[in-house]
Design a protein around this motif. Structure first.
Motif, PDB file in Angstrom:
ATOM      1  N   LEU A 197     -19.766   5.424  -2.962  1.00 34.04           N
ATOM      2  CA  LEU A 197     -18.626   5.738  -2.094  1.00 34.04           C
ATOM      3  C   LEU A 197     -18.640   7.173  -1.565  1.00 34.04           C
ATOM      4  O   LEU A 197     -18.312   7.385  -0.388  1.00 34.04           O
ATOM      5  CB  LEU A 197     -17.318   5.418  -2.815  1.00 34.04           C
ATOM      6  N   PRO A 198     -18.996   8.187  -2.365  1.00 35.36           N
ATOM      7  CA  PRO A 198     -19.101   9.530  -1.768  1.00 35.36           C
ATOM      8  C   PRO A 198     -20.147   9.594  -0.656  1.00 35.36           C
ATOM      9  O   PRO A 198     -19.941  10.288   0.354  1.00 35.36           O
ATOM     10  CB  PRO A 198     -19.490  10.408  -2.954  1.00 35.36           C
ATOM     11  N   LEU A 199     -21.260   8.875  -0.820  1.00 35.33           N
ATOM     12  CA  LEU A 199     -22.276   8.831   0.228  1.00 35.33           C
ATOM     13  C   LEU A 199     -21.711   8.183   1.489  1.00 35.33           C
ATOM     14  O   LEU A 199     -21.905   8.682   2.608  1.00 35.33           O
ATOM     15  CB  LEU A 199     -23.505   8.048  -0.256  1.00 35.33           C
ATOM     16  N   LEU A 200     -21.013   7.076   1.309  1.00 31.04           N
ATOM     17  CA  LEU A 200     -20.426   6.376   2.447  1.00 31.04           C
ATOM     18  C   LEU A 200     -19.370   7.230   3.122  1.00 31.04           C
ATOM     19  O   LEU A 200     -19.331   7.319   4.360  1.00 31.04           O
ATOM     20  CB  LEU A 200     -19.830   5.047   1.980  1.00 31.04           C
ATOM     21  N   ARG A 201     -18.514   7.854   2.340  1.00 31.86           N
ATOM     22  CA  ARG A 201     -17.443   8.662   2.926  1.00 31.86           C
ATOM     23  C   ARG A 201     -18.020   9.798   3.772  1.00 31.86           C
ATOM     24  O   ARG A 201     -17.520  10.075   4.877  1.00 31.86           O
ATOM     25  CB  ARG A 201     -16.537   9.214   1.815  1.00 31.86           C
ATOM     26  N   THR A 202     -19.072  10.445   3.298  1.00 27.45           N
ATOM     27  CA  THR A 202     -19.704  11.520   4.068  1.00 27.45           C
ATOM     28  C   THR A 202     -20.205  10.999   5.415  1.00 27.45           C
ATOM     29  O   THR A 202     -20.025  11.650   6.461  1.00 27.45           O
ATOM     30  CB  THR A 202     -20.870  12.128   3.273  1.00 27.45           C
ATOM     31  N   GLN A 203     -20.812   9.816   5.406  1.00 25.97           N
ATOM     32  CA  GLN A 203     -21.354   9.261   6.644  1.00 25.97           C
ATOM     33  C   GLN A 203     -20.248   8.797   7.592  1.00 25.97           C
ATOM     34  O   GLN A 203     -20.361   8.956   8.817  1.00 25.97           O
ATOM     35  CB  GLN A 203     -22.308   8.111   6.314  1.00 25.97           C
ATOM     36  N   LEU A 204     -19.166   8.251   7.047  1.00 32.04           N
ATOM     37  CA  LEU A 204     -18.055   7.823   7.897  1.00 32.04           C
ATOM     38  C   LEU A 204     -17.374   9.023   8.552  1.00 32.04           C
ATOM     39  O   LEU A 204     -16.960   8.953   9.714  1.00 32.04           O
ATOM     40  CB  LEU A 204     -17.048   7.017   7.083  1.00 32.04           C
ATOM     41  N   GLU A 205     -17.253  10.110   7.809  1.00 29.04           N
ATOM     42  CA  GLU A 205     -16.682  11.323   8.397  1.00 29.04           C
ATOM     43  C   GLU A 205     -17.589  11.872   9.490  1.00 29.04           C
ATOM     44  O   GLU A 205     -17.115  12.331  10.537  1.00 29.04           O
ATOM     45  CB  GLU A 205     -16.454  12.364   7.301  1.00 29.04           C
ATOM     46  N   ALA A 206     -18.902  11.799   9.272  1.00 32.58           N
ATOM     47  CA  ALA A 206     -19.850  12.333  10.252  1.00 32.58           C
ATOM     48  C   ALA A 206     -19.813  11.558  11.572  1.00 32.58           C
ATOM     49  O   ALA A 206     -20.030  12.136  12.637  1.00 32.58           O
ATOM     50  CB  ALA A 206     -21.263  12.312   9.674  1.00 32.58           C
ATOM     51  N   CYS A 207     -19.546  10.255  11.504  1.00 28.20           N
ATOM     52  CA  CYS A 207     -19.512   9.454  12.733  1.00 28.20           C
ATOM     53  C   CYS A 207     -18.093   9.305  13.286  1.00 28.20           C
ATOM     54  O   CYS A 207     -17.870   8.528  14.223  1.00 28.20           O
ATOM     55  CB  CYS A 207     -20.154   8.089  12.509  1.00 28.20           C
ATOM     56  N   SER A 208     -17.122  10.028  12.714  1.00 27.50           N
ATOM     57  CA  SER A 208     -15.719  10.027  13.182  1.00 27.50           C
ATOM     58  C   SER A 208     -15.092   8.637  13.117  1.00 27.50           C
ATOM     59  O   SER A 208     -14.330   8.238  13.998  1.00 27.50           O
ATOM     60  CB  SER A 208     -15.638  10.576  14.612  1.00 27.50           C
ATOM     61  N   ALA A 209     -15.410   7.898  12.050  1.00 24.38           N
ATOM     62  CA  ALA A 209     -14.869   6.539  11.911  1.00 24.38           C
ATOM     63  C   ALA A 209     -13.350   6.515  11.902  1.00 24.38           C
ATOM     64  O   ALA A 209     -12.722   5.582  12.419  1.00 24.38           O
ATOM     65  CB  ALA A 209     -15.401   5.900  10.631  1.00 24.38           C
ATOM     66  N   TRP A 210     -12.735   7.570  11.345  1.00 21.69           N
ATOM     67  CA  TRP A 210     -11.275   7.563  11.188  1.00 21.69           C
ATOM     68  C   TRP A 210     -10.547   7.828  12.505  1.00 21.69           C
ATOM     69  O   TRP A 210      -9.333   7.684  12.570  1.00 21.69           O
ATOM     70  CB  TRP A 210     -10.860   8.559  10.115  1.00 21.69           C
ATOM     71  N   SER A 211     -11.290   8.201  13.535  1.00 23.27           N
ATOM     72  CA  SER A 211     -10.664   8.322  14.852  1.00 23.27           C
ATOM     73  C   SER A 211     -10.412   6.953  15.480  1.00 23.27           C
ATOM     74  O   SER A 211      -9.637   6.839  16.437  1.00 23.27           O
ATOM     75  CB  SER A 211     -11.549   9.155  15.785  1.00 23.27           C
ATOM     76  N   ILE A 212     -11.055   5.914  14.936  1.00 23.18           N
ATOM     77  CA  ILE A 212     -10.899   4.544  15.450  1.00 23.18           C
ATOM     78  C   ILE A 212     -10.170   3.660  14.446  1.00 23.18           C
ATOM     79  O   ILE A 212      -9.215   2.963  14.783  1.00 23.18           O
ATOM     80  CB  ILE A 212     -12.274   3.925  15.781  1.00 23.18           C
ATOM     81  N   PHE A 213     -10.631   3.670  13.206  1.00 24.61           N
ATOM     82  CA  PHE A 213     -10.092   2.763  12.193  1.00 24.61           C
ATOM     83  C   PHE A 213      -9.196   3.525  11.217  1.00 24.61           C
ATOM     84  O   PHE A 213      -9.601   4.542  10.652  1.00 24.61           O
ATOM     85  CB  PHE A 213     -11.218   2.075  11.428  1.00 24.61           C
ATOM     86  N   GLU A 214      -8.006   3.001  11.009  1.00 21.38           N
ATOM     87  CA  GLU A 214      -7.100   3.601  10.036  1.00 21.38           C
ATOM     88  C   GLU A 214      -7.556   3.303   8.617  1.00 21.38           C
ATOM     89  O   GLU A 214      -7.454   4.141   7.727  1.00 21.38           O
ATOM     90  CB  GLU A 214      -5.689   3.051  10.255  1.00 21.38           C
ATOM     91  N   ARG A 215      -8.070   2.077   8.419  1.00 19.82           N
ATOM     92  CA  ARG A 215      -8.578   1.680   7.105  1.00 19.82           C
ATOM     93  C   ARG A 215      -9.837   0.850   7.294  1.00 19.82           C
ATOM     94  O   ARG A 215      -9.973   0.108   8.268  1.00 19.82           O
ATOM     95  CB  ARG A 215      -7.554   0.855   6.319  1.00 19.82           C
ATOM     96  N   VAL A 216     -10.746   0.958   6.329  1.00 21.43           N
ATOM     97  CA  VAL A 216     -11.935   0.120   6.267  1.00 21.43           C
ATOM     98  C   VAL A 216     -11.919  -0.598   4.924  1.00 21.43           C
ATOM     99  O   VAL A 216     -11.769   0.044   3.873  1.00 21.43           O
ATOM    100  CB  VAL A 216     -13.230   0.950   6.413  1.00 21.43           C
ATOM    101  N   PHE A 217     -12.037  -1.922   4.967  1.00 21.91           N
ATOM    102  CA  PHE A 217     -12.075  -2.744   3.759  1.00 21.91           C
ATOM    103  C   PHE A 217     -13.466  -3.372   3.659  1.00 21.91           C
ATOM    104  O   PHE A 217     -13.980  -3.921   4.649  1.00 21.91           O
ATOM    105  CB  PHE A 217     -11.041  -3.866   3.819  1.00 21.91           C
ATOM    106  N   ILE A 218     -14.066  -3.321   2.475  1.00 22.59           N
ATOM    107  CA  ILE A 218     -15.376  -3.920   2.234  1.00 22.59           C
ATOM    108  C   ILE A 218     -15.215  -4.967   1.142  1.00 22.59           C
ATOM    109  O   ILE A 218     -14.882  -4.635  -0.001  1.00 22.59           O
ATOM    110  CB  ILE A 218     -16.415  -2.861   1.846  1.00 22.59           C
TER     111      ILE A 218
END
Length: 241
Positions: A197-218
Motif C-alpha cells: 500500500l505505501p508503494l501504491l499510494r506513492t504512485q497514485l499521488e504521482a499520477c494525481s489520482a485524487w484529482s479525479i477519484f475521491e476513493r479507490v476500492f480494490i
C-alpha cells in the motif's frame, strides 16, 4: 448546431428506503460470475463487484433512502439520500491471463497450476502459445523479495490511470463524487499489503489520482482495500449470500 447526444440509459438495481431493507435488496440483486469461457461479460463482473462493495461498507441512518442505478460512463450512480456518487469499475487482469483463464475454463490444462508474474506491458500471446504454456505448467522464476508487492502496485496504478483518462473524456457524466472500484485478479501470491500500500499510494499521488477519484476500492474474494487521499482501510468482503 449539432444535436446533443442522447442521455445514457439507467436501470435501477437497488432501492432501499431504510437501512433494514438493504440486506434483502442486496441479496435480490446479487449474481455469480460465469467462467471466462462460459458467457462471462463485463456487466456480470461490474454487478458482482459493486454488490460486494455496498454489502461490505458501514452505513448511517442519514444515508437512506439508498438507490443504485446501472448506467455507462460512469458504470453506476449511487444515491445515499441526497449525496450522489458516480462509481467507475474496472478489472485488473492482464490480457494474457484473461485469455489463459478462458482456455482453462474450456478444459485446457490442469485445474491446479503454478501462478506466474504478469506485467502490464507484456505483449499479447496467441492461443497456441498460451495452450503450450498451460500444458507445460512450468514454475518459472516466481517472485523474489518484494517483487509481488511492486508488481501489484504498478498494475493497480496502471488501471487507475486508464480510468482517469476515461473519466476526463467527452460524454462522461460528472457527479459531485466519483469512486473507482477495481476487481482485482492480478497474480500476487502472499501479497503483503503493509508493504504494497505505501508503494501504491506513492504512485497514485504521482499520477494525481485524487484529482479525479475521491476513493479507490480494490476488491478480491476476501478483502476490500479502501483508499482516499489521506487514509486507507481494509474491509472483509460480505458476499451477500
Amino acid at each position: 448546431m449539432a444535436a446533443k447526444p442522447p442521455a445514457p440509459k439507467e436501470r435501477e438495481v437497488i432501492h432501499a428506503r431504510r437501512i433494514d431493507d438493504l440486506p434483502a435488496r442486496l441479496r435480490a440483486a446479487n449474481i455469480s460470475v460465469p467462467g471466462w469461457a462460459h458467457g462471462r461479460n463485463s456487466e456480470d463482473a461490474e454487478l458482482y463487484a459493486v454488490i460486494r462493495l455496498l454489502a461490505s461498507r458501514r452505513y448511517g441512518m442519514s444515508e437512506f433512502p439508498l438507490t443504485l442505478k446501472k448506467r455507462e460512463r460512469p458504470d453506476f450512480v449511487l444515491a445515499l439520500n441526497d449525496v450522489v456518487i458516480g462509481i467507475e469499475h474496472t478489472e485488473a487482469i492482464s490480457q494474457n491471463d484473461a485469455k489463459a483463464a478462458a482456455l482453462r475454463d474450456d478444459g485446457h490444462g490442469p485445474k491446479v497450476y503454478f501462478s506466474k508474474p504478469a506485467s502490464v506491458s507484456e505483449p499479447p500471446k496467441t492461443s497456441k502459445q498460451l495452450k503450450e504454456e498451460i500444458l507445460a505448467d512450468e514454475m518459472g522464476d516466481g517472485w523474489v523479495g518484494d517483487s509481488a508487492e511492486r508488481g501489484w502496485a504498478e498494475a493497480m496504478t496502471h488501471f487507475v490511470e486508464k480510468k482517469m483518462t476515461s473519466a476526463q473524456g467527452e460524454g462522461y457524466t460528472r457527479y459531485p463524487h466519483l469512486w473507482l472500484l477495481i476487481y482485482d485478479h492480478w497474480p500476487a501470491p502472499a501479497l503483503d499489503l503493509h508493504k504494497a500500500l505505501p508503494l501504491l499510494r506513492t504512485q497514485l499521488e504521482a499520477c494525481s489520482a485524487w484529482s479525479i477519484f475521491e476513493r479507490v476500492f480494490i476488491l478480491d474474494e476476501d478483502l476490500i482495500v479502501e483508499l482516499n487521499e489521506s487514509t486507507e482501510n481494509i474491509h472483509c468482503v460480505n458476499h451477500s449470500e
